[in-house]
Design an enzyme around this catalytic site. Sequence first.
Site: not given
Ligand code: SAM
Length: 221
Positions: A69
């Site tokens: 993000s």
């Molecule tokens: N916080 C992260 C960072 O600092 O890099 C950004 C994460 S990215 C915007 C959102 C993440 O949520 C992705 O890696 C995606 O694979 C994960 N995601 C989506 N649905 C999910 C779920 N049900 N459980 C766990 N992770 C999930």
Amino acid sequence: MNPYLPDRDIYRRARERMVAQQIAARGITDQRVLEAMRKVPRHLFVEEALRDQAYADYPLPIGEGQTISQPYIVALMTEALELKGEEKVLEVGTGSGYQTAILAELARWVYSIERHSRLLERARRVLEALGYRNIFLRVGDGTKGWPEAAPFEAIIVTAAGPKVPEPLLEQLAEGGRLVMPVGDEYSQYLVKVVKRGGTFHRQVLEPVRFVKLVGEYGFAE
Ligand code: SAM
């Protein structure tokens, strides 16, 4: 040369500029959040070819169609959690592990779940190399939470869902804060939920754009 050693950190000034121009200038005032963002080496959480862009004012790709993000959004969501240092925090969506590191600077314990094992293992390597010892990581569907470790004083979901997953509300401690983008696939609002006296108080923060929360209590793949 070991890029994880602080004296090899050639990005320190870029990080200070990021905090001053993108974060403090936009109204983030929690000094602990500003300090954590000055400290955590964001460039180590992106692939080498993108390191020079790590402190820019936008999200970056991290593989698997996912993103790290934008710095301001990380700061905004973290400030909304109102961390004082003793909390147990749940993060859904470990991604690169950058937000996880920020949380680990500000809380006692961090539990973080990621659905892509490749991303989780890369995040684990970076977080371990940086010396964090208060983080638990797991591969799975984070919309179901982490019931064995509940309740959590703070919960952050870093992917957008159609609504706040019921299991996460159930796993929020009394007085706890949950922050998450809610909306459709294309546009969402950052929502903050506070549990007070057994009831949930909801507040809308800002319009945002996140990748999809995919899971039982999120969107279908
Ligand atoms: N916080 C992260 C960072 O600092 O890099 C950004 C994460 S990215 C915007 C959102 C993440 O949520 C992705 O890696 C995606 O694979 C994960 N995601 C989506 N649905 C999910 C779920 N049900 N459980 C766990 N992770 C999930």
